[in-house]
Every structure is written in C-alpha cells, then in structure tokens.
Design an enzyme around this catalytic site. Sequence first.
Site, PDB file in Angstrom:
ATOM      1  N   TYR A 175      16.160 -33.560 -39.424  1.00  0.00           N
ATOM      2  CA  TYR A 175      16.924 -31.961 -39.943  1.00  0.00           C
ATOM      3  C   TYR A 175      15.466 -31.399 -39.894  1.00  0.00           C
ATOM      4  CZ  TYR A 175      17.907 -27.227 -41.250  1.00  0.00           C
ATOM      5  OH  TYR A 175      17.741 -26.050 -41.691  1.00  0.00           O
ATOM      6  N   LYS A 184      13.392 -28.771 -37.978  1.00  0.00           N
ATOM      7  CA  LYS A 184      12.367 -27.726 -38.492  1.00  0.00           C
ATOM      8  C   LYS A 184      11.001 -27.917 -37.426  1.00  0.00           C
ATOM      9  CE  LYS A 184      16.345 -25.166 -38.889  1.00  0.00           C
ATOM     10  NZ  LYS A 184      16.871 -24.197 -37.880  1.00  0.00           N
TER      11      LYS A 184
END
Length: 246
Positions: free
Chosen positions: A136, A140
């Site tokens: 994740y 990002k």
Amino acid sequence: MSLILVTGASSGLGLATASELADRGHDVVLHARNAARLEKLDACVRMRGVVLGDLAHPDETASVAEQANEFGHFDAVVHNAGTMNGSDAIEVNVLAPYLLTASMPQPRRAIFLSSSMHHSGHPDLDPVLTGRGGSYSDSKLLVTTLALALSARHPHLLSHAVDPGWVPTRMGGPSATDDLAQGHRTQTWLATAAEDEIDPRTGGYWHHRSPRQPHPTALDPVFQEQLLDALRTRTGLALPHTGGAA
C-alpha cells in the site's frame, strides 16, 4: 458549475466528496465498483450520473472510462478509489488512475488520493511492470509521483496529490485519529477553487489544504518519467501529449 468525476464514491471519503460537490451545484458523476454498492444510497439522486466497474481489473477500468466519456469533457477528476489489499494495491491505486487519465480527454484538474504512508514506500517499478508485489505504501508513493509527473508534463493541468489523513472510514478503521470532516475538504477545494487561490497552482502535495513536502522521489523528474514509461509499457496506452486550455 463543473462536471466532476469522483472514483470510489459509494462510501467513505469518496461519497463525502461527491455529496459536497453535488450539494454545491456541480454536476457529479459517481463511480462505484458495482451496482450492489449503490443499494439504498440516497446520494445518487443528487448526482448527474453513475459509472460502474471494478478498478482492480484493467478491462473494467477501460469500461469506466468509456462510460464516463459519454457524459462529456470533465472539468475535474478526483481519483479517490483506493484499497489496502496488497494484491490489488498497485492495480487500483496506481494503474487505474493512469488508465483513466490515458483513456479520457484531459480535464482541467486532476486530484489523486495519496497518504502519509507514501513516505515509507519504495520507488520500485517492478510491481508496475510485472503486476506482482507492491505494498500500500509503495502504491501511494507511485500515485503521488504520477500526480506530480502529470503536473510537470502538462503545465495547464492542475494536478495535485492529497493526504486526507488517517480518518475513521471503512478503510481507515475505527481507531483512526484524524477528523473525518476534514478528510474530503481538500479534494473538493482543489476541484473547484479559483486558480489564484491555490498555491502551488499545480504539482502540490496537500494535507488539510496546506501544502506539505512529499517523498523526494516523487519530485525526481527522472523517476517521474521512468514511472510514466513503466505505466505505458504495462498498459499499452500513452498519455495525451497536449494539455488543457490555458
């Protein structure tokens, strides 16, 4: 009033963003993963329309772009959809925003949801090229880089990344400590504010309407171009070469 697409808008920050924009009189197109996500969603009646598709699958993302294009040329696109699911993080958080950007006429404004966790991401392009791996945080960092790369390539495009904070949405969980009401307001402001109110006008990384410093890699023009090349290779789609009107 503006025509605005908000992805991942059937709940959480996306729904709050879409609802506030619609309440202000804008023509909002709400994206949801599937029709079941819209059951008992009263906000739909205030929207210009709805587009459906699972952004974890490139063919469905392409369909979302086709559906969205039927509404016309968007003034702004808020790339809100995201997942913390490791197996889908690159596809939903990075690949899908790129595919939509490459498959739709360039809007005046593009807002990409980032996270403070991007600071712990790794600038590794293998997950983009191979479809395997990537956390994740990595996703990002990459989507923040994408937002700033678009700003550098297309100066007329107001392209920004936003850290909405750790807010108690379904994704953030009940232990989140940031203000939920503040979680969507930067996105709505960037999508609609007068250009002279936004500083930097483009290429910003924002938290609660204040510019912050992103990971240095996201500002590296060499890595920005490497990411765009990797995304073009993976998808077979190049970004448009022309920017929006001045």
